[in-house]
Motif scaffolding. Sequence first.
Motif, mmCIF file in Angstrom:
data_model
loop_
_atom_site.group_PDB
_atom_site.id
_atom_site.type_symbol
_atom_site.label_atom_id
_atom_site.label_comp_id
_atom_site.label_asym_id
_atom_site.label_seq_id
_atom_site.Cartn_x
_atom_site.Cartn_y
_atom_site.Cartn_z
ATOM 1 N N TYR A 117 -14.947 7.666 -2.400
ATOM 2 C CA TYR A 117 -14.753 6.218 -2.407
ATOM 3 C C TYR A 117 -14.174 5.771 -1.068
ATOM 4 C CZ TYR A 117 -14.724 7.060 -7.464
ATOM 5 O OH TYR A 117 -15.020 7.464 -8.730
ATOM 6 N N ILE A 118 -14.445 4.526 -0.719
ATOM 7 C CA ILE A 118 -13.810 3.854 0.416
ATOM 8 C C ILE A 118 -13.375 2.491 -0.100
ATOM 9 C CG2 ILE A 118 -14.088 2.885 2.725
ATOM 10 C CD1 ILE A 118 -16.340 4.983 3.162
ATOM 11 N N ALA A 119 -12.115 2.145 0.104
ATOM 12 C CA ALA A 119 -11.597 0.859 -0.372
ATOM 13 C C ALA A 119 -11.402 -0.091 0.813
ATOM 14 C CB ALA A 119 -10.260 1.070 -1.087
ATOM 15 N N LEU A 120 -11.639 -1.358 0.564
ATOM 16 C CA LEU A 120 -11.357 -2.418 1.534
ATOM 17 C C LEU A 120 -10.308 -3.324 0.923
ATOM 18 C CD1 LEU A 120 -15.018 -3.472 2.475
ATOM 19 C CD2 LEU A 120 -13.586 -1.780 3.613
ATOM 20 N N LEU A 150 0.820 -1.209 0.000
ATOM 21 C CA LEU A 150 0.000 0.000 0.000
ATOM 22 C C LEU A 150 0.859 1.266 0.000
ATOM 23 C CD1 LEU A 150 -2.914 -0.986 2.397
ATOM 24 C CD2 LEU A 150 -2.991 -0.718 -0.094
ATOM 25 N N PHE A 151 1.970 1.225 0.710
ATOM 26 C CA PHE A 151 2.856 2.395 0.744
ATOM 27 C C PHE A 151 3.503 2.678 -0.609
ATOM 28 C CE2 PHE A 151 3.575 1.362 5.464
ATOM 29 C CZ PHE A 151 2.547 2.196 5.856
ATOM 30 N N GLN A 152 3.461 1.726 -1.528
ATOM 31 C CA GLN A 152 4.061 1.880 -2.854
ATOM 32 C C GLN A 152 3.041 2.314 -3.912
ATOM 33 O OE1 GLN A 152 7.394 1.638 -3.074
ATOM 34 N NE2 GLN A 152 7.265 1.255 -0.865
ATOM 35 N N GLN A 153 1.834 2.637 -3.515
ATOM 36 C CA GLN A 153 0.793 2.969 -4.483
ATOM 37 C C GLN A 153 1.153 4.196 -5.306
ATOM 38 O OE1 GLN A 153 -2.229 1.113 -5.138
ATOM 39 N NE2 GLN A 153 -0.729 -0.204 -4.130
ATOM 40 N N SER A 154 0.824 4.145 -6.589
ATOM 41 C CA SER A 154 1.083 5.267 -7.492
ATOM 42 C C SER A 154 0.115 6.418 -7.235
ATOM 43 C CB SER A 154 0.972 4.807 -8.954
ATOM 44 O OG SER A 154 -0.331 4.333 -9.221
ATOM 45 N N TYR A 155 -1.071 6.116 -6.751
ATOM 46 C CA TYR A 155 -2.040 7.156 -6.394
ATOM 47 C C TYR A 155 -1.705 7.615 -4.981
ATOM 48 C CZ TYR A 155 -6.486 9.578 -5.782
ATOM 49 O OH TYR A 155 -7.447 10.535 -5.575
ATOM 50 N N LYS A 182 1.073 -1.974 -7.562
ATOM 51 C CA LYS A 182 1.433 -0.563 -7.421
ATOM 52 C C LYS A 182 0.349 0.361 -7.980
ATOM 53 C CE LYS A 182 4.959 2.795 -8.639
ATOM 54 N NZ LYS A 182 6.295 3.043 -9.135
ATOM 55 N N TYR A 183 -0.361 -0.060 -9.009
ATOM 56 C CA TYR A 183 -1.368 0.773 -9.672
ATOM 57 C C TYR A 183 -2.801 0.416 -9.256
ATOM 58 C CZ TYR A 183 2.724 1.843 -12.385
ATOM 59 O OH TYR A 183 4.000 2.226 -12.747
ATOM 60 N N TRP A 184 -2.942 -0.430 -8.246
ATOM 61 C CA TRP A 184 -4.261 -0.886 -7.783
ATOM 62 C C TRP A 184 -5.199 0.280 -7.510
ATOM 63 C CZ3 TRP A 184 -5.925 -0.364 -2.486
ATOM 64 C CH2 TRP A 184 -7.154 -0.958 -2.212
ATOM 65 N N LEU A 185 -4.791 1.183 -6.646
ATOM 66 C CA LEU A 185 -5.668 2.282 -6.251
ATOM 67 C C LEU A 185 -5.890 3.270 -7.390
ATOM 68 C CD1 LEU A 185 -7.300 3.148 -3.835
ATOM 69 C CD2 LEU A 185 -5.332 4.445 -3.026
ATOM 70 N N GLU A 186 -4.846 3.577 -8.118
ATOM 71 C CA GLU A 186 -4.975 4.491 -9.264
ATOM 72 C C GLU A 186 -5.972 3.933 -10.278
ATOM 73 O OE1 GLU A 186 -2.208 6.414 -12.805
ATOM 74 O OE2 GLU A 186 -1.236 5.382 -11.140
ATOM 75 N N ASN A 187 -5.898 2.643 -10.572
ATOM 76 C CA ASN A 187 -6.811 2.034 -11.523
ATOM 77 C C ASN A 187 -8.254 2.016 -10.988
ATOM 78 O OD1 ASN A 187 -4.941 1.537 -13.550
ATOM 79 N ND2 ASN A 187 -4.350 -0.432 -12.678
#
Length: 114
Positions: free
Chosen positions: A95-98, A31-36, A107-112
């Motif tokens: 949005y709220i993510a679980l 999670l700390f590596q997210q691009s978003y 790395k692009y999970w949240l951005e996508n």
Amino acid sequence: MQTILQNSEIIPIITLNWNGLEDTFECMEALFQQSYPHYVIYLVDNGSEGDDAQILEEKYGNNEKVVLVKNKENLGFTKGNNRVMEELLKEDYKYIALLNNDAIADKYWLENLV
């Protein structure tokens, strides 16, 4: 000049730990590596046995991207998530993510998702 973000631009991510520190550590590092960059992690210790809550506090307690929540007992997956989500829904988040603690987000999970 620092930009002030609105809650609607920030994505809260709820992740539960229950007796699974090693999985949680791997999940958090991904999670700390997210691009978003506009996220905050609500890390919930769901009444783990032993000293999981203390270890999480020591490791992430000073991280501005992490809000620690400690449940005194295991509320189960749904209630553990819902307790935090109920509070977040009172705010203006779009949005709220679980994310399960045994998942390793790309790395692009949240951005996508956004």
